[in-house]
Motif scaffolding. Structure first.
Motif, PDB file in Angstrom:
ATOM      1  N   PRO A  93      -9.327   3.973  -1.169  1.00 46.52           N
ATOM      2  CA  PRO A  93      -8.864   4.091   0.217  1.00 46.52           C
ATOM      3  C   PRO A  93      -8.844   2.743   0.925  1.00 46.52           C
ATOM      4  N   ILE A  94      -8.004   2.644   1.948  1.00 50.96           N
ATOM      5  CA  ILE A  94      -7.916   1.435   2.762  1.00 50.96           C
ATOM      6  C   ILE A  94      -7.554   1.837   4.192  1.00 50.96           C
ATOM      7  N   TRP A  95      -8.259   1.254   5.170  1.00 51.79           N
ATOM      8  CA  TRP A  95      -7.958   1.483   6.575  1.00 51.79           C
ATOM      9  C   TRP A  95      -6.806   0.584   6.979  1.00 51.79           C
ATOM     10  N   VAL A  96      -5.821   1.152   7.664  1.00 48.92           N
ATOM     11  CA  VAL A  96      -4.648   0.388   8.080  1.00 48.92           C
ATOM     12  C   VAL A  96      -4.393   0.623   9.564  1.00 48.92           C
TER      13      VAL A  96
ATOM     14  N   LEU B 226      -6.544   6.071   7.403  1.00 54.82           N
ATOM     15  CA  LEU B 226      -7.116   5.824   6.084  1.00 54.82           C
ATOM     16  C   LEU B 226      -6.118   6.313   5.051  1.00 54.82           C
ATOM     17  N   ILE B 227      -5.673   5.406   4.190  1.00 55.98           N
ATOM     18  CA  ILE B 227      -4.678   5.751   3.176  1.00 55.98           C
ATOM     19  C   ILE B 227      -5.340   5.708   1.812  1.00 55.98           C
ATOM     20  N   ASP B 228      -5.188   6.804   1.062  1.00 56.04           N
ATOM     21  CA  ASP B 228      -5.667   6.862  -0.317  1.00 56.04           C
ATOM     22  C   ASP B 228      -4.640   6.138  -1.167  1.00 56.04           C
ATOM     23  N   ASN B 229      -4.855   4.855  -1.387  1.00 55.70           N
ATOM     24  CA  ASN B 229      -3.881   3.955  -1.993  1.00 55.70           C
ATOM     25  C   ASN B 229      -3.656   4.256  -3.472  1.00 55.70           C
ATOM     26  N   LYS B 230      -2.386   4.428  -3.851  1.00 58.85           N
ATOM     27  CA  LYS B 230      -1.992   4.628  -5.242  1.00 58.85           C
ATOM     28  C   LYS B 230      -1.102   3.475  -5.652  1.00 58.85           C
ATOM     29  N   GLU B 231      -1.436   2.836  -6.762  1.00 55.86           N
ATOM     30  CA  GLU B 231      -0.590   1.775  -7.285  1.00 55.86           C
ATOM     31  C   GLU B 231       0.557   2.396  -8.065  1.00 55.86           C
ATOM     32  N   ASP B 232       1.523   1.565  -8.470  1.00 59.94           N
ATOM     33  CA  ASP B 232       2.625   2.059  -9.286  1.00 59.94           C
ATOM     34  C   ASP B 232       2.068   2.737 -10.532  1.00 59.94           C
ATOM     35  N   GLY B 233       2.639   3.850 -10.890  1.00 55.29           N
ATOM     36  CA  GLY B 233       2.161   4.606 -12.037  1.00 55.29           C
ATOM     37  C   GLY B 233       1.114   5.628 -11.648  1.00 55.29           C
ATOM     38  N   GLY B 234       0.811   5.750 -10.336  1.00 55.07           N
ATOM     39  CA  GLY B 234      -0.129   6.757  -9.864  1.00 55.07           C
ATOM     40  C   GLY B 234      -1.591   6.393 -10.023  1.00 55.07           C
TER      41      GLY B 234
ATOM     42  N   ILE C 253       0.869  -1.186   0.000  1.00 52.76           N
ATOM     43  CA  ILE C 253       0.000   0.000   0.000  1.00 52.76           C
ATOM     44  C   ILE C 253       0.898   1.225   0.000  1.00 52.76           C
ATOM     45  N   ARG C 254       0.542   2.204  -0.819  1.00 52.30           N
ATOM     46  CA  ARG C 254       1.337   3.428  -0.897  1.00 52.30           C
ATOM     47  C   ARG C 254       0.383   4.590  -1.203  1.00 52.30           C
TER      48      ARG C 254
ATOM     49  N   SER D 185       2.657  11.125   3.514  1.00 50.80           N
ATOM     50  CA  SER D 185       2.647   9.933   2.664  1.00 50.80           C
ATOM     51  C   SER D 185       3.112   8.724   3.464  1.00 50.80           C
ATOM     52  N   ALA D 186       2.617   7.541   3.062  1.00 47.39           N
ATOM     53  CA  ALA D 186       2.930   6.314   3.784  1.00 47.39           C
ATOM     54  C   ALA D 186       3.159   5.164   2.813  1.00 47.39           C
ATOM     55  N   GLU D 187       4.024   4.258   3.232  1.00 44.23           N
ATOM     56  CA  GLU D 187       4.241   2.996   2.532  1.00 44.23           C
ATOM     57  C   GLU D 187       3.984   1.900   3.555  1.00 44.23           C
ATOM     58  N   VAL D 188       3.219   0.873   3.154  1.00 45.12           N
ATOM     59  CA  VAL D 188       2.775  -0.148   4.097  1.00 45.12           C
ATOM     60  C   VAL D 188       3.008  -1.547   3.527  1.00 45.12           C
ATOM     61  N   TRP D 189       3.541  -2.414   4.366  1.00 45.98           N
ATOM     62  CA  TRP D 189       3.677  -3.832   4.049  1.00 45.98           C
ATOM     63  C   TRP D 189       2.701  -4.575   4.954  1.00 45.98           C
ATOM     64  N   VAL D 190       1.918  -5.491   4.387  1.00 45.19           N
ATOM     65  CA  VAL D 190       0.908  -6.214   5.164  1.00 45.19           C
ATOM     66  C   VAL D 190       1.211  -7.705   5.165  1.00 45.19           C
ATOM     67  N   ASN D 191       0.514  -8.423   6.037  1.00 46.14           N
ATOM     68  CA  ASN D 191       0.714  -9.866   6.140  1.00 46.14           C
ATOM     69  C   ASN D 191      -0.119 -10.644   5.131  1.00 46.14           C
ATOM     70  N   GLY D 192      -0.816  -9.955   4.256  1.00 39.61           N
ATOM     71  CA  GLY D 192      -1.584 -10.616   3.205  1.00 39.61           C
ATOM     72  C   GLY D 192      -3.070 -10.701   3.462  1.00 39.61           C
ATOM     73  N   ILE D 193      -3.517 -10.366   4.663  1.00 39.78           N
ATOM     74  CA  ILE D 193      -4.944 -10.455   4.978  1.00 39.78           C
ATOM     75  C   ILE D 193      -5.565  -9.061   4.877  1.00 39.78           C
ATOM     76  N   ILE D 194      -6.555  -8.932   3.980  1.00 36.65           N
ATOM     77  CA  ILE D 194      -7.268  -7.670   3.814  1.00 36.65           C
ATOM     78  C   ILE D 194      -8.758  -7.971   3.914  1.00 36.65           C
ATOM     79  N   ALA D 195      -9.426  -7.332   4.888  1.00 35.32           N
ATOM     80  CA  ALA D 195     -10.865  -7.547   5.083  1.00 35.32           C
ATOM     81  C   ALA D 195     -11.625  -6.952   3.907  1.00 35.32           C
ATOM     82  N   GLN D 196     -12.614  -7.685   3.420  1.00 36.15           N
ATOM     83  CA  GLN D 196     -13.393  -7.235   2.275  1.00 36.15           C
ATOM     84  C   GLN D 196     -14.571  -6.390   2.740  1.00 36.15           C
ATOM     85  N   SER D 197     -14.256  -5.252   3.307  1.00 32.28           N
ATOM     86  CA  SER D 197     -15.278  -4.299   3.704  1.00 32.28           C
ATOM     87  C   SER D 197     -15.123  -3.091   2.788  1.00 32.28           C
ATOM     88  N   TYR D 198     -15.936  -2.065   2.996  1.00 31.89           N
ATOM     89  CA  TYR D 198     -15.697  -0.839   2.241  1.00 31.89           C
ATOM     90  C   TYR D 198     -15.580   0.318   3.209  1.00 31.89           C
TER      91      TYR D 198
END
Length: 118
Positions: A63-66, A50-58, A35-36, A93-106
Motif C-alpha cells: 500500500p501507498i498513501w497518495v 491508500l492505494i493497494d499498489n500492483k505492479e505490472d503483471g499483478g 502507481i496502479r 481503481s486508480a492510476e497515479v503519476w508522481v513527481n518522483g518523491i516518495i516518503a520512506q514511511s510505512y
C-alpha cells in the motif's frame, strides 16, 4: 581526419541529437503510471487515499498513501474534475503519476501530479 571534415559532421550530429530529444519528450507524455491499484482507504484529515499498489503483471508491491499536489490533474470517469479526493473513491481503481518523491514511511507517502480514477 581534417578540421573541415570534423566540422562538416557537426550539423549531422546536432540533427541526430535534436531528433533524439524530440522522441524522448513524446514518450514522457505516454509514460506508464507509477502507481496502479485499488483505493482501499481515505484519510480525510490529510486528504489522502491508500492505494493497494500492483505492479505490472499483478505483483503486489504494498500500500501507498497518495495525496494530490497543488497543480495535480484529477480525472474521474474520463473527465477532469475540480473536486478533491474523498471517501466515495474507496473501492475504485486508480492510476497515479508522481513527481518522483516518495516518503520512506510505512506505508510510503507521495503526492500525485496526475491521478485517474476508474
Amino acid at each position: 581526419m581534417s578540421i573541415v571534415r570534423r566540422l562538416s559532421l557537426l550539423p549531422v550530429i546536432l540533427l541526430l541529437l535534436r531528433l533524439g530529444c524530440a522522441e524522448q519528450s513524446e514518450e514522457q507524455g505516454k509514460e506508464k503510471p507509477h502507481i496502479r491499484g485499488i483505493i482501499t482507504d481515505f484519510e480525510e484529515e490529510r486528504g489522502q487515499v491508500l492505494i493497494d499498489n500492483k505492479e505490472d503483471g499483478g505483483v503486489d508491491s504494498g500500500p501507498i498513501w497518495v495525496s494530490l499536489s497543488k497543480d495535480a490533474e484529477l480525472i474521474v470517469g474520463g473527465e477532469i474534475v475540480a473536486v478533491s479526493l474523498d471517501e466515495t473513491m474507496v473501492g475504485r481503481s486508480a492510476e497515479v503519476w508522481v513527481n518522483g518523491i516518495i516518503a520512506q514511511s510505512y506505508p510510503p507517502q507521495t503526492k500525485a501530479v496526475k491521478m485517474v480514477i476508474h
